[in-house]
Write a protein that holds these residues in place. Structure first.
Motif, PDB file in Angstrom:
ATOM      1  N   SER A  43       0.822  -1.208   0.000  1.00 41.54           N
ATOM      2  CA  SER A  43       0.000   0.000   0.000  1.00 41.54           C
ATOM      3  C   SER A  43       0.861   1.266   0.000  1.00 41.54           C
ATOM      4  N   GLY A 103      11.405 -14.459   7.327  1.00 45.29           N
ATOM      5  CA  GLY A 103      10.243 -15.352   7.422  1.00 45.29           C
ATOM      6  C   GLY A 103      10.360 -16.391   8.526  1.00 45.29           C
ATOM      7  N   HIS A 129      15.834 -15.572  10.208  1.00 44.22           N
ATOM      8  CA  HIS A 129      14.581 -15.514  10.980  1.00 44.22           C
ATOM      9  C   HIS A 129      14.838 -14.937  12.366  1.00 44.22           C
ATOM     10  N   SER A 137       0.999  -5.681  14.219  1.00 41.51           N
ATOM     11  CA  SER A 137       1.647  -5.680  12.920  1.00 41.51           C
ATOM     12  C   SER A 137       1.603  -4.274  12.329  1.00 41.51           C
TER      13      SER A 137
HETATM   14  P1  NAP Z   1       3.319  -7.192   8.998  1.00 44.05           P
HETATM   15  O1  NAP Z   1       3.560  -6.270  10.138  1.00 44.05           O
HETATM   16  O2  NAP Z   1       1.930  -7.587   8.684  1.00 44.05           O
HETATM   17  O3  NAP Z   1       3.983  -6.571   7.695  1.00 44.05           O
HETATM   18  C1  NAP Z   1       3.970  -7.239   6.474  1.00 44.05           C
HETATM   19  C2  NAP Z   1       4.511  -6.343   5.388  1.00 44.05           C
HETATM   20  O4  NAP Z   1       4.513  -7.066   4.166  1.00 44.05           O
HETATM   21  C3  NAP Z   1       3.678  -5.101   5.160  1.00 44.05           C
HETATM   22  O5  NAP Z   1       4.513  -4.026   4.831  1.00 44.05           O
HETATM   23  C4  NAP Z   1       2.798  -5.479   3.968  1.00 44.05           C
HETATM   24  O6  NAP Z   1       2.480  -4.396   3.174  1.00 44.05           O
HETATM   25  C5  NAP Z   1       3.691  -6.401   3.189  1.00 44.05           C
HETATM   26  N1  NAP Z   1       2.896  -7.430   2.483  1.00 44.05           N
HETATM   27  C6  NAP Z   1       1.902  -8.170   2.993  1.00 44.05           C
HETATM   28  N2  NAP Z   1       1.423  -9.023   2.059  1.00 44.05           N
HETATM   29  C7  NAP Z   1       2.152  -8.805   0.961  1.00 44.05           C
HETATM   30  C8  NAP Z   1       2.137  -9.375  -0.333  1.00 44.05           C
HETATM   31  N3  NAP Z   1       1.294 -10.353  -0.666  1.00 44.05           N
HETATM   32  N4  NAP Z   1       3.024  -8.893  -1.223  1.00 44.05           N
HETATM   33  C9  NAP Z   1       3.862  -7.886  -0.906  1.00 44.05           C
HETATM   34  N5  NAP Z   1       3.938  -7.323   0.305  1.00 44.05           N
HETATM   35  C10 NAP Z   1       3.073  -7.767   1.209  1.00 44.05           C
HETATM   36  O7  NAP Z   1       4.137  -8.547   9.170  1.00 44.05           O
HETATM   37  P2  NAP Z   1       5.437  -8.838  10.021  1.00 44.05           P
HETATM   38  O8  NAP Z   1       5.000  -9.219  11.389  1.00 44.05           O
HETATM   39  O9  NAP Z   1       6.425  -7.764   9.846  1.00 44.05           O
HETATM   40  O10 NAP Z   1       5.920 -10.182   9.335  1.00 44.05           O
HETATM   41  C11 NAP Z   1       6.757 -10.177   8.212  1.00 44.05           C
HETATM   42  C12 NAP Z   1       7.522 -11.497   8.141  1.00 44.05           C
HETATM   43  O11 NAP Z   1       8.217 -11.645   9.361  1.00 44.05           O
HETATM   44  C13 NAP Z   1       6.635 -12.718   7.979  1.00 44.05           C
HETATM   45  O12 NAP Z   1       7.216 -13.576   7.019  1.00 44.05           O
HETATM   46  C14 NAP Z   1       6.677 -13.383   9.326  1.00 44.05           C
HETATM   47  O13 NAP Z   1       6.649 -14.783   9.180  1.00 44.05           O
HETATM   48  C15 NAP Z   1       8.005 -12.937   9.866  1.00 44.05           C
HETATM   49  N6  NAP Z   1       8.067 -12.861  11.336  1.00 44.05           N
HETATM   50  C16 NAP Z   1       7.049 -12.301  12.039  1.00 44.05           C
HETATM   51  C17 NAP Z   1       7.123 -12.240  13.424  1.00 44.05           C
HETATM   52  C18 NAP Z   1       6.020 -11.625  14.250  1.00 44.05           C
HETATM   53  O14 NAP Z   1       5.935 -11.860  15.453  1.00 44.05           O
HETATM   54  N7  NAP Z   1       5.166 -10.840  13.660  1.00 44.05           N
HETATM   55  C19 NAP Z   1       8.245 -12.743  14.075  1.00 44.05           C
HETATM   56  C20 NAP Z   1       9.281 -13.266  13.329  1.00 44.05           C
HETATM   57  C21 NAP Z   1       9.175 -13.325  11.945  1.00 44.05           C
HETATM   58  P3  NAP Z   1       1.441  -3.276   3.640  1.00 44.05           P
HETATM   59  O15 NAP Z   1       2.103  -2.543   4.733  1.00 44.05           O
HETATM   60  O16 NAP Z   1       1.304  -2.418   2.455  1.00 44.05           O
HETATM   61  O17 NAP Z   1       0.221  -4.013   4.068  1.00 44.05           O
END
Ligand code: NAP
Length: 756
Positions: A43, A103, A129, A137
């Motif tokens: 976005s 991821g 990771h 989020s």
């Molecule tokens: P998040 O806060 O929801 O952010 C996701 C980001 O990716 C946002 O900027 C989103 O864009 C973008 N996005 C979402 N769907 C997409 C798509 N289909 N194509 C392109 N961009 C897309 O998520 P997060 O928590 O940072 O997680 C990101 C990664 O970190 C994931 O792979 C997750 O497995 C990993 N991770 C997460 C955690 C946790 O606790 N959350 C911990 C360790 C690792 P918009 O901003 O425009 O929506």
């Protein structure tokens, strides 16, 4: 930024900038780790917000534009979106670009990369990771300290360039994370159990309750436990949907393990098998504590961090009371070992809940023994008999305990199953061949697999050990005990001759469990003999209070004017009572009352009254081995005595947890006492004067050198100090005497413990 002011990266491009991406961007900006930071997200709003927050210099709606000229690309988006993103950026990548991701699963990210690049993956591709996050989020949820003190796992591939790995390690270390490298498959397997399964269980429980008719009531009355357990069910459904599908194989296997275990709980509840239920619950609780402890203590042991101090203020008017100090460590270990292989139930009281004895307890739980407690020093062991131990699922972890490792080497050599025993960094340096050699002569298949005959110890299941006669080359109660314990299962007689008397806790407790053990006096030490093939019968064991812990309170009372202290049920095994004899010779008013036998060990109440000025003496050399651990406390008594005290024949003090002669001398001098360390002892000029009770020690700062006995000895000096004494590095006190400050305060000492 590097030392020559060149940033670590020229241009960093984030694809996705939510919680994780924006947290890392915050670190990169704050530490000036990149010349330029850009991002591409789904976005426009995220990009605008990120710019406003100062996290990026430019935003792009297409990933292909963002990655041009970037030397680091971070994929910080849902794992299922990885392949598409890689497809988009592939034609625009710099040849030397480092490509990483954040991821939560790794196998599918590598597969996505192979789908895009083929088997020849770019050498800059290093999956990663961070094990940190939250239920929130989006770009606003990011925090600069999200990764601080957390782990980040990198899973370099065979194709990965070591320089790329090194630069990523540097990047994550700038975020104060601890970086670990592991294999992709291992990552997915470990995370399936420790992260993915718990999340699935939380979603499952909330889903189960939400589907009930009475769900409103249920959530309204939910207790803290439900809230704690279900917190992670508030995490992003899309993300967890992706993770569960991406790591399907490992998660399904973890779920099967969970179902099997749940089934076992169901069965024991169904059949009201109270012993089995207590065993399982107790085992789980102990495992939780054990792992917590292991994890919490590892950095402490490795870094020797000083995290705690004691301050003792002058003005204690008394040092009195009637109480028990914690249980003896040697006896605590043996009570668990013998209770486990006995027939019937063994009740233990006064068990020392210190780290070492808990390692022994956990080892027997791991071998299928149901053990209740410890709770307030009480433990109940449901013995499985001589042939009832079961193969543990994994290596037995013995922490810091040499006693456990050496005694168990004997017991496990006689079992039909294979075992491996490991320990912490310090235990891993201790010699184990001294026990392995005689056990091999008995027919054991035992290997010391560390360098220089050190742990891990690996034992191949054997049966048919043969009894031997062994002349101990060194005076070691642990080696003697290990051989005798193997002898319980051996054919015929096993006997050991010691070069001089050693602690006889094993012989005494075996007799308490009904096993016939013969001790014959020889010229110097004893010859101990037992016949294999007998059995032990469960009994009640009262673990005596540890005389080494009691010694601090004996000295404390002996140097105080108005003290009247009774220490209950102290072990007075003749191989340990040198401190009482030496204090008596110095003129202390100390009496041993109510002598009795408990669990085969002689115990008594020790009554000490203050008000007598101690006299300096030449400490009797024949008492040195019987008081070896108590000299730091006795040096404090010597400083308060009238005249000179001389210790000789105690060179061993220099190779204890610290060089106790030098460290005590340094501390005494810092507190205004004249003393002269010698090769094998010390000369201390006592400042006491008959009938005078003025302070002996000035105030000052003391370094304990991580030696618990040094820390407790100088605490006792605080009873006669003119100004406060601060002792640094007191965290080790808890391993041998967890209630030290509590009991010292109870007796009247003005002692404060604080974290630093
Ligand atoms: P998040 O806060 O929801 O952010 C996701 C980001 O990716 C946002 O900027 C989103 O864009 C973008 N996005 C979402 N769907 C997409 C798509 N289909 N194509 C392109 N961009 C897309 O998520 P997060 O928590 O940072 O997680 C990101 C990664 O970190 C994931 O792979 C997750 O497995 C990993 N991770 C997460 C955690 C946790 O606790 N959350 C911990 C360790 C690792 P918009 O901003 O425009 O929506």
């Amino acid at each position: 930024m590097s030392a020559n002011n060149t940033p670590l990266f020229e241009k960093v491009a984030f694809i996705g900038l939510g919680l994780i991406g924006s947290s890392l961007a915050r670190v990169i900006k704050a530490h000036h780790l990149a010349g330029e930071v850009v991002a591409s997200t789904r976005s426009e709003k995220t990009l605008a917000d990120a710019k406003q927050l100062g996290l990026i210099d430019q935003g792009f709606s297409s990933a292909s534009e963002a990655v041009q000229d970037a030397d680091l690309i971070v994929l910080a988006l849902p794992v299922q979106a990885t392949e598409k993103a890689l497809q988009q950026i592939k034609p625009y990548l710099r040849a030397d670009a480092i490509i990483t991701d954040v991821g939560s699963t790794k196998g599918n990210v590598v597969q996505a990369a192979k789908n895009v690049f083929g088997e020849n993956l770019p050498k800059g591709f290093v999956p990663g990771h961070p094990i940190a996050g939250s239920e929130h989020s989006g770009v606003h949820a990011g925090k600069i300290d999200l990764f601080a003190k957390h782990k980040v796992i990198l899973t370099p591939l065979e194709s990965s360039d070591p320089i790329a790995v090194q630069k990523l390690i540097q990047l994550w270390q700038s975020a104060q994370a601890e970086v670990i490298c592991m294999d992709v498959a291992q990552h997915d397997e470990v995370l399936a159990h420790t992260s993915h399964l718990p999340h699935l269980m939380a979603f499952n429980l909330v889903e189960q309750l939400a589907n009930r008719q009475d769900n409103l009531d249920i959530f309204r009355y939910a207790a803290g436990g439900f809230r704690d357990f279900s917190r992670i069910a508030a995490s992003d459904p899309q993300m967890w949907h992706d993770i569960f599908l991406a790591n399907k194989k490992a998660i399904l296997s973890a779920v099967t393990g969970f179902e099997d275990q749940l089934q076992r709980f169901k069965q024991v509840i169904q059949s009201e098998d109270s012993n089995a239920l207590m065993g399982m619950l107790g085992h789980a609780k102990a495992a939780r504590q054990h792992f917590n402890h292991m994890l919490a203590n590892t950095p402490l042991m490795e870094n020797n961090a000083v995290t705690q101090q004691f301050t003792i203020s002058p003005g204690s008017q008394q040092f009195s009371g009637h109480f028990s100090v914690p249980g003896d460590k040697s006896v605590s270990h043996r009570s668990i070992m013998f209770g486990a292989i006995a027939e019937g139930t063994t009740h233990v009281t006064g068990f020392l809940e210190g780290e070492d004895a808990l390692a022994t307890l956990q080892a027997f739980r791991d071998m299928g023994v149901s053990i209740e407690g410890p709770k307030n020093g009480e433990v109940t062991i449901h013995g499985v008999g001589m042939h009832g131990l079961k193969k543990p699922a994994s290596a037995l972890y013995m922490g810091n305990s040499g006693t456990s490792l050496r005694l168990l080497s004997g017991m496990l050599s006689a079992q039909a199953f294979d075992t491996v025993m490991t320990g912490d960094a310090s235990l891993s340096k201790r010699p184990m061949e001294r026990i392995a050699k005689p056990l091999r002569v008995m027919g054991a298949k035992i290997q010391t697999t560390g360098e220089k005959g050190t742990p891990p110890v690996s034992i191949t299941g054997a049966q048919g050990l043969k009894g031997i006669h062994y002349d101990l080359p060194m005076a070691s109660a642990q080696v003697k005990s290990g051989i005798l314990l193997a002898g319980l299962w051996a054919e015929g007689a096993t006997s050991v001759t010691e070069p001089e008397p050693t602690r006889d806790h094993t012989e005494r407790m075996l007799r308490a469990f009904g096993y016939d053990v013969k001790t014959q006096k020889q010229d110097h030490g004893n010859q101990i003999t037992l016949q294999g093939g007998g059995k032990l019968v469960g009994t009640n064991i009262q673990v005596p209070s540890d005389i080494s812990s009691a010694a601090f309170f004996m000295v404390g009372a002996a140097i105080s004017q108005n003290a009247d202290l009774t220490l209950q049920a102290v072990g007075i095994n003749p191989t340990r009572t040198g401190v009482i004899e030496i204090l008596k010779q110095m003129g202390a008013d100390i009496s041993v009352l109510n002598e009795r036998i408990a669990g085969g060990e002689p115990i008594a109440d020790i009554h000490i009254r203050g008000g007598k000025t101690l006299k300096g003496i030449h400490m009797p050399e024949d008492q040195v081995p019987l008081a070896i651990d108590e000299f730091p406390a006795l040096f404090i008594a010597a400083a308060c005595a009238e005249g000179e005290t001389i210790l000789t024949g105690a060179a061993e003090l220099r190779v204890k947890e610290s060089d106790r002669i030098q460290v005590m001398a340094d501390g005494l001098i810092a507190l205004g006492i004249q003393c002269q360390p010698t090769d094998d002892g010390i000369i201390i000029q006592g400042k006491g004067k008959t009938g005078e009770w003025s302070p002996i020690f000035t105030g000052g700062q003391i370094e304990s050198h991580h030696d618990h006995r040094i820390a407790m000895s100088f605490s006792i000096a605080g009873l006669r100090c003119a100004e406060p004494i601060t002792i640094h590095g007191t965290e080790t006190v808890a391993t041998s005497f967890p209630t030290f400050t509590e009991l010292a305060k109870k007796a009247g000492m003005l002692i404060q413990q604080s974290d630093v």
